[in-house]
Each structure stands twice: as C-alpha cells, then as structure tokens.
Design a protein around this motif. Structure first.
Motif, PDB file in Angstrom:
ATOM      1  N   GLY A  15      10.832  31.578  34.124  1.00 42.47           N
ATOM      2  CA  GLY A  15      12.038  32.125  34.754  1.00 42.47           C
ATOM      3  C   GLY A  15      13.133  31.111  33.872  1.00 42.47           C
ATOM      4  N   ILE A  16      14.114  30.335  34.243  1.00 35.07           N
ATOM      5  CA  ILE A  16      15.301  30.499  33.556  1.00 35.07           C
ATOM      6  C   ILE A  16      15.334  29.184  32.502  1.00 35.07           C
ATOM      7  CG2 ILE A  16      17.029  30.866  35.398  1.00 35.07           C
ATOM      8  CD1 ILE A  16      17.328  27.459  35.963  1.00 35.07           C
ATOM      9  N   GLY A  17      13.430  28.494  32.371  1.00 33.52           N
ATOM     10  CA  GLY A  17      13.170  27.427  31.758  1.00 33.52           C
ATOM     11  C   GLY A  17      13.782  27.587  30.743  1.00 33.52           C
ATOM     12  N   PRO A  18      13.028  28.871  29.804  1.00 33.78           N
ATOM     13  CA  PRO A  18      13.448  29.292  27.922  1.00 33.78           C
ATOM     14  C   PRO A  18      15.301  28.840  28.391  1.00 33.78           C
ATOM     15  CG  PRO A  18      11.291  30.533  28.885  1.00 33.78           C
ATOM     16  CD  PRO A  18      12.365  29.640  30.131  1.00 33.78           C
ATOM     17  N   GLU A  19      15.500  29.475  29.243  1.00 35.05           N
ATOM     18  CA  GLU A  19      16.891  29.529  28.586  1.00 35.05           C
ATOM     19  C   GLU A  19      17.955  28.550  28.440  1.00 35.05           C
ATOM     20  OE1 GLU A  19      18.956  32.484  31.965  1.00 35.05           O
ATOM     21  OE2 GLU A  19      17.120  33.405  31.892  1.00 35.05           O
ATOM     22  N   VAL A  20      17.640  27.420  29.791  1.00 26.92           N
ATOM     23  CA  VAL A  20      18.193  26.017  29.297  1.00 26.92           C
ATOM     24  C   VAL A  20      17.668  25.421  28.318  1.00 26.92           C
ATOM     25  CG1 VAL A  20      18.136  26.380  32.115  1.00 26.92           C
ATOM     26  CG2 VAL A  20      16.375  25.381  31.393  1.00 26.92           C
ATOM     27  N   PRO A 277      14.245  19.140  34.265  1.00 23.88           N
ATOM     28  CA  PRO A 277      15.566  18.742  34.869  1.00 23.88           C
ATOM     29  C   PRO A 277      14.761  19.405  36.448  1.00 23.88           C
ATOM     30  CG  PRO A 277      14.675  21.528  34.224  1.00 23.88           C
ATOM     31  CD  PRO A 277      14.352  20.717  33.501  1.00 23.88           C
ATOM     32  N   SER A 278      15.083  19.064  37.349  1.00 22.63           N
ATOM     33  CA  SER A 278      14.888  18.241  38.862  1.00 22.63           C
ATOM     34  C   SER A 278      14.406  19.906  39.223  1.00 22.63           C
ATOM     35  CB  SER A 278      15.472  17.523  39.293  1.00 22.63           C
ATOM     36  OG  SER A 278      15.076  16.582  39.229  1.00 22.63           O
ATOM     37  N   HIS A 279      15.151  21.220  39.175  1.00 24.50           N
ATOM     38  CA  HIS A 279      15.634  22.073  39.508  1.00 24.50           C
ATOM     39  C   HIS A 279      13.963  23.314  39.244  1.00 24.50           C
ATOM     40  CE1 HIS A 279      16.530  24.341  35.526  1.00 24.50           C
ATOM     41  NE2 HIS A 279      16.990  23.783  35.564  1.00 24.50           N
ATOM     42  N   GLY A 280      13.937  24.609  39.375  1.00 17.77           N
ATOM     43  CA  GLY A 280      12.544  24.845  39.447  1.00 17.77           C
ATOM     44  C   GLY A 280      13.000  26.317  38.793  1.00 17.77           C
ATOM     45  N   SER A 281      11.951  26.983  38.318  1.00 16.47           N
ATOM     46  CA  SER A 281      12.288  28.060  37.317  1.00 16.47           C
ATOM     47  C   SER A 281      13.489  29.283  37.721  1.00 16.47           C
ATOM     48  CB  SER A 281      10.804  28.379  37.438  1.00 16.47           C
ATOM     49  OG  SER A 281      10.745  29.071  38.439  1.00 16.47           O
ATOM     50  N   ALA A 282      13.285  29.698  39.420  1.00 16.99           N
ATOM     51  CA  ALA A 282      14.350  30.211  39.769  1.00 16.99           C
ATOM     52  C   ALA A 282      14.778  31.893  39.183  1.00 16.99           C
ATOM     53  CB  ALA A 282      16.183  29.515  39.154  1.00 16.99           C
ATOM     54  N   PRO A 283      13.039  31.922  39.397  1.00 24.25           N
ATOM     55  CA  PRO A 283      13.188  33.660  38.021  1.00 24.25           C
ATOM     56  C   PRO A 283      13.459  34.355  38.580  1.00 24.25           C
ATOM     57  CG  PRO A 283      11.691  33.186  40.278  1.00 24.25           C
ATOM     58  CD  PRO A 283      12.093  31.741  39.859  1.00 24.25           C
ATOM     59  N   ASP A 284      14.770  34.370  39.869  1.00 28.31           N
ATOM     60  CA  ASP A 284      15.789  35.172  40.750  1.00 28.31           C
ATOM     61  C   ASP A 284      16.538  35.613  39.607  1.00 28.31           C
ATOM     62  OD1 ASP A 284      16.206  33.332  41.672  1.00 28.31           O
ATOM     63  OD2 ASP A 284      17.656  33.494  42.919  1.00 28.31           O
ATOM     64  N   ILE A 285      17.651  34.126  38.941  1.00 24.70           N
ATOM     65  CA  ILE A 285      18.439  34.395  38.035  1.00 24.70           C
ATOM     66  C   ILE A 285      18.071  34.208  36.783  1.00 24.70           C
ATOM     67  CG2 ILE A 285      20.497  33.593  39.658  1.00 24.70           C
ATOM     68  CD1 ILE A 285      19.736  30.960  38.275  1.00 24.70           C
ATOM     69  N   ALA A 286      17.000  34.838  36.240  1.00 24.87           N
ATOM     70  CA  ALA A 286      16.171  35.189  34.979  1.00 24.87           C
ATOM     71  C   ALA A 286      16.639  35.659  34.266  1.00 24.87           C
ATOM     72  CB  ALA A 286      14.302  34.708  35.072  1.00 24.87           C
ATOM     73  N   GLY A 287      16.615  35.794  33.280  1.00 25.50           N
ATOM     74  CA  GLY A 287      17.303  36.495  31.810  1.00 25.50           C
ATOM     75  C   GLY A 287      18.772  36.607  31.587  1.00 25.50           C
ATOM     76  N   GLN A 288      19.920  35.978  33.082  1.00 26.13           N
ATOM     77  CA  GLN A 288      20.995  36.951  33.179  1.00 26.13           C
ATOM     78  C   GLN A 288      21.879  35.617  32.427  1.00 26.13           C
ATOM     79  OE1 GLN A 288      21.942  37.784  37.719  1.00 26.13           O
ATOM     80  NE2 GLN A 288      19.461  37.341  37.670  1.00 26.13           N
ATOM     81  N   GLY A 289      21.520  35.187  32.175  1.00 23.23           N
ATOM     82  CA  GLY A 289      22.214  33.581  31.535  1.00 23.23           C
ATOM     83  C   GLY A 289      23.242  32.964  31.674  1.00 23.23           C
TER      84      GLY A 289
END
Length: 360
Positions: A15-20, A277-289
């Motif tokens: 998810g957003i892991g690689p971005e953060v 981070p305490s948050h999860g992978s949030a795949p719904d916003i992944a790749g949107q920056g």
C-alpha cells in the motif's frame, strides 16, 4: 560504542508503505549530508503482495540473517485485507518479527502538536502508550488451528517474566519523560476483575511499582480507563497494557493526537528494534502520493534515538531531536497533508521537513 556506519534493514511493505518509506529516506539522506550521520540501507520485500504472487513469506532463517546484519529495522506498512493465510489472518512480517526477536514492548508516543486540530476540548494530550506485543491475546497465534464454521478460540497468556520486563520499560520511560516536563506517571490498564491472566499482570505491576516508588503509578480497568482517555487525557503520561488492549488504546490515543498519520511507534527488546508508523497500508490511497509521511518520519527519529541509546552515540540522539523539531515546525506552519486538512502530497511534506532541518 558508536559505530561508523549503521546498517538499516528497510521493509517498504504494501500500500502506502513504499511511499512513506521513500519520503522518509529523503529526510534521512539530508541528515546524513548535513550532520555526518552514516546509514547503509538494505531493502527486503516480504510484503503481502509478494505472498499473493509467490506464496513466499518471511522465514526464521531470513530473520536470523537480518538480525545479525542490521542494527535496526525501518518498516513501512504491511498487509492487504484481501491477502490472507490459510487460517484467514492477514499476512504481515511484523508479527513474526516480534516473536522471533523477542520484541516485548511497542512504544507509541502521542502528542497534540501545535497546528494540529484534535477532537477534544482539552488540548493537553501528551502520552506514551506501551503495548505488550509478545503475549496476551496474540500468544496463541502459532497454536494448532482446526478450521471450523461453528467455533473458534484464541488464547490469552500472561507471564511474570515478560510483565517484569515490560513494567521496567514503563517506569524507565516515565523517568525519561519526567525530565522533559511530563508528570512521570505509569498507568496500568487491565481487566483483572474478569480475566485470570490479568490478575497475574496486576500483581506483578504492583510488585514492580513498589520497587519504583519515585515514580507515581495508578491502575484502571480497561473499560473505564479508555473512557478517561477521552474525558480526561491529562490523567495519563505512560500507559502500559496487554497486547490487544494496548493495540486498541494506542489507536484511541492516536485519534486524540490528530490521527494515525502522525503517530509513530517502536517495537523493541533489549537488543532489537523495529520502527514503523502506527497506521496500516491504506491500499485505498496507495499510489496517489497523498499519504502523510510524518508518522514514518517520526518513527525514523525514534530509531535514531534508540540507536543513540544502544550505542552511546550522541550523533544519533542529536539528529533524532533535530528531526523531531523539524516535524514540529512543519506541523505548526504547514504544509499539511490531506488527513490534517491540507492539500500537500507525500513528498512535499517530506521536503518541508528537510527544509526545516536546514532552517529554511
């Protein structure tokens, strides 16, 4: 002793892991160039997406090798709701790593920063939730599982040995926080009125508290204690609790501090540390920056602070404090990510933190 170069194992995840992670590495790179810190990164892919494609997940041999080579682990976010193992549980290497490395405490600091709007009228939110992560309700994850559509059970186990180490961490953290101006108080949230395992946990807490009389302590049942987090957050400085209770209360605390996007964490033992981070992978916003990288950046600061303590290295401690100050500047003045009401993208926020490090 201080090391010339620290080896960091990096798990970008899902998810957003690689971005953060990428955003955080740009901040750390700026710190290396400006302050002479030397970090060497080795990237590992044990994501849920890898498991979906190949069936491969992290093994004990993998963790042995990483544990021998790395001074710390920087972990993005891992797991995808639709990717699950044979027992129906989400895949995530962090659970295996907690057990393998004997990580017993998840440190989750929460503070309502200037410039961030919280949900409460009381804006004095400054607490550290310490979640036990090796036992409790997660103790039976490796138990033999008999699939059934009629009944399922989980096991909660508490041991004296782990409780003693956990509470030692809690009282030590309270002393350290007291030097920074907090009350230096430890609160146990438990359920000893209904759970036999928690009777033992409360007993050991009382024993450890008696040996640390210089630090105030108190106890609440988890239900009323959770209510107090919302109605009177100033009751708390350091909260310590069982695994599942700590998981839930740390999320409540994060909400009081403005959300998971700015909530870091550190899973530690006496010798190993995993920072995420305490948050999860949030795949719904992944790749949107648009993911907020602050929680990941603060987790990296916690990693440097821990390395400074482990190796008596003032460079790491100093850089950790500089990152923390830079984040505070950005949160007070912007730009803010979307979860904080702004419109800044992931890299824009990270670039602002880098600029604040340089005093720009």
């Amino acid at each position: 002793m201080p090391k010339q170069t620290y080896e960091i194992a990096v798990f970008p995840g899902d998810g957003i892991g690689p971005e953060v992670i990428d955003a955080t590495l740009t901040v750390l790179q700026a710190c290396q160039e400006r302050y002479g810190l030397s970090l060497n990164y080795t990237t590992h892919d044990f994501s849920a997406e890898l498991y979906r494609r190949t069936g491969k997940k992290i093994t004990a041999a993998d963790m042995d090798e990483i544990g021998e080579q790395a001074d710390a682990v920087l972990f993005g976010a891992m797991g995808l709701p639709e990717v699950r193992g044979p027992e129906g549980l989400e895949l995530g290497a962090q659970v295996e790593m907690r057990a393998h490395y004997g990580l017993l405490a998840s440190l989750r600091p929460v503070r309502l920063f200037d410039g961030v709007e919280g949900p409460l009228k009381d804006e004095n939110v400054d607490m550290l939730v310490i979640r036990e992560i090796s036992e409790g309700m997660f103790a039976g994850l490796a138990d033999k599982h008999e699939p059934s559509d009629e009944t399922a059970t989980d096991r909660m186990t508490i041991t004296r040995a782990t409780c003693e180490k956990l509470f030692d961490v809690a009282f030590s953290q309270a002393r350290a926080r007291r030097k920074r101006g907090t009350p230096g108080r430890v609160t146990l949230l438990h359920k000893s009125n209904a759970l036999r395992s928690n009777v033992l946990m409360e007993k050991v807490f009382d024993e450890v508290a008696a040996k640390n009389k210089d630090v105030d302590s108190q106890k609440f049942y988890i239900d009323v204690g959770s209510m107090y987090m919302v109605t009177d957050p100033q009751r708390y400085d350091v909260i310590v609790s069982e695994n599942i209770f700590g998981d839930i209360t740390s999320e409540i605390a994060a909400g009081l501090g403005g959300g998971l996007g700015i909530a870091p964490s550190a899973d530690v033992s006496l010798t190993h540390g995993v920072f995420q981070p305490s948050h999860g992978s949030a795949p719904d916003i992944a790749g949107q920056g648009i993911a907020n990288p602050i929680a990941m950046i603060l987790s990296a600061a916690m990693m440097l602070e821990w390395l400074g303590e482990q190796h008596d290295d003032d460079r790491c401690t100093d850089v950790a404090q500089r990152i923390q100050a830079a984040v505070e500047t950005v949160l007070a003045n912007g730009p803010w990510a979307k979860d904080l009401g702004g419109d800044a993208g992931t890299q824009e926020v990270a670039d602002a933190v880098t600029a604040a490090l340089a005093g720009k």
